[in-house]
Design an enzyme around this catalytic site. Sequence first.
Site, PDB file in Angstrom:
ATOM      1  N   HIS A   1       0.847  -1.204   0.000  1.00  0.00           N
ATOM      2  CA  HIS A   1       0.000   0.000   0.000  1.00  0.00           C
ATOM      3  C   HIS A   1       0.881   1.253   0.000  1.00  0.00           C
ATOM      4  O   HIS A   1       1.844   1.353   0.762  1.00  0.00           O
ATOM      5  CB  HIS A   1      -0.910   0.000   1.241  1.00  0.00           C
ATOM      6  CG  HIS A   1      -1.993   1.028   1.163  1.00  0.00           C
ATOM      7  ND1 HIS A   1      -1.773   2.356   1.436  1.00  0.00           N
ATOM      8  CD2 HIS A   1      -3.292   0.930   0.803  1.00  0.00           C
ATOM      9  CE1 HIS A   1      -2.910   3.028   1.266  1.00  0.00           C
ATOM     10  NE2 HIS A   1      -3.845   2.179   0.876  1.00  0.00           N
TER      11      HIS A   1
ATOM     12  N   GLU B   1       0.542   4.162   1.208  1.00  0.00           N
ATOM     13  CA  GLU B   1       0.695   4.846   2.513  1.00  0.00           C
ATOM     14  C   GLU B   1       1.784   4.150   3.338  1.00  0.00           C
ATOM     15  O   GLU B   1       2.625   4.801   3.969  1.00  0.00           O
ATOM     16  CB  GLU B   1      -0.629   4.833   3.276  1.00  0.00           C
ATOM     17  CG  GLU B   1      -0.513   5.552   4.619  1.00  0.00           C
ATOM     18  CD  GLU B   1      -1.705   5.285   5.532  1.00  0.00           C
ATOM     19  OE1 GLU B   1      -2.849   5.536   5.112  1.00  0.00           O
ATOM     20  OE2 GLU B   1      -1.476   4.827   6.666  1.00  0.00           O
TER      21      GLU B   1
ATOM     22  N   SER C   1      -9.108   0.118  -4.159  1.00  0.00           N
ATOM     23  CA  SER C   1      -9.141   0.857  -2.892  1.00  0.00           C
ATOM     24  C   SER C   1      -9.114  -0.128  -1.725  1.00  0.00           C
ATOM     25  O   SER C   1     -10.064  -0.890  -1.512  1.00  0.00           O
ATOM     26  CB  SER C   1     -10.416   1.714  -2.845  1.00  0.00           C
ATOM     27  OG  SER C   1     -10.788   1.971  -1.520  1.00  0.00           O
TER      28      SER C   1
HETATM   29  S1  SF4 Z   1      -8.708   7.594   6.180  1.00  0.00           S
HETATM   30 FE1  SF4 Z   1      -8.802   9.674   5.417  1.00  0.00          FE
HETATM   31  S2  SF4 Z   1      -8.837  10.992   7.230  1.00  0.00           S
HETATM   32 FE2  SF4 Z   1      -8.141   8.970   7.838  1.00  0.00          FE
HETATM   33  S3  SF4 Z   1      -5.935   9.051   7.700  1.00  0.00           S
HETATM   34 FE3  SF4 Z   1      -6.599   8.229   5.781  1.00  0.00          FE
HETATM   35  S4  SF4 Z   1      -6.824  10.020   4.483  1.00  0.00           S
HETATM   36 FE4  SF4 Z   1      -6.717  10.753   6.572  1.00  0.00          FE
END
Ligand code: SF4
Length: 290
Positions: free
Chosen positions: A134, A136, A230
């Site tokens: 991922h 992130e 997603s």
């Molecule tokens: S889900 Fe949305 S609000 Fe939560 S950390 Fe990820 S981008 Fe930010």
Amino acid sequence: MKVTVAKSAGFCFGVKRAVGMAYREAEKAAENGRSVYTLGPVIHNEYVVDDLAGKGVRILDESLKIADTGEIPEDSAVVIVRSHGITEKMHRELKSRGWTIADATCPFVQKIHKIVSEKSRAGYPVIIIGSPEHPEVQGIRGWVHGPCAVVGCREDAEQLNLPREKEVCVVSQTTFNFNKFQELVEIIESLGYHVMVTNTICNATQERQGEAMELARQSDLMIVIGGRSSSNTQKLYEICRSECKDTYYIQTPDDLAAVCFHSDSCVGITAGASTPNTIIQEVSLRCQKN
Ligand code: SF4
């Protein structure tokens, strides 16, 4: 037919902020003539990505070339960093090219970058609980200055080979399932690691997952809307499917054609963090007409 849309369905705070930034940069570009790019698609939603493309916002790939032409952007380019964030190295690289960075990294993700950067500089190994592929997680990993491992499942935990002398800093991908996170932390502890855990799962995700589970429990049929790639939508689907076996994963209102409705059904609808409100409303309207 009773149709209930989860209150927490759709864009979370971080995605709303990133998409808003992309549209604002597109407006500015229409006036000042600068080119605008997003580093990877700004969200996992083709509808929004195509709409932005129509306004001139193009996508850069990982090698920092324009995805559809392979060209390198001009020096005056504006590059939007999406809510997932990027590595420290990539940040430096963007700066070194002289491009203007519009940083839409979600503040909750920035907080994780800060934690892992500080802890690793202080000599603590870091475990990131999440999916290794991922973006992130890859971004977070890029802020660690020392030993680091990503744990997404029991097997990953069992293969851990980090130093055990010091406590291990444990953080999570913001969209990870809370129960799975707890389970993996327990496994890591059982392997003899002393953990220093910061639960960095975002409230928006926990709320959306909790509400989806409750709604799925009360529904005869459950619709989960979101892009195929997603990860937060996939997790929502897994949660809903475990509570309601008639759960459908759709991307657009047209996908409802494959859904088998019964007139007396209670239908629940939820959506991943990248799904625009307009799509959720359209799905709800079409369900009510069935
Ligand atoms: S889900 Fe949305 S609000 Fe939560 S950390 Fe990820 S981008 Fe930010």
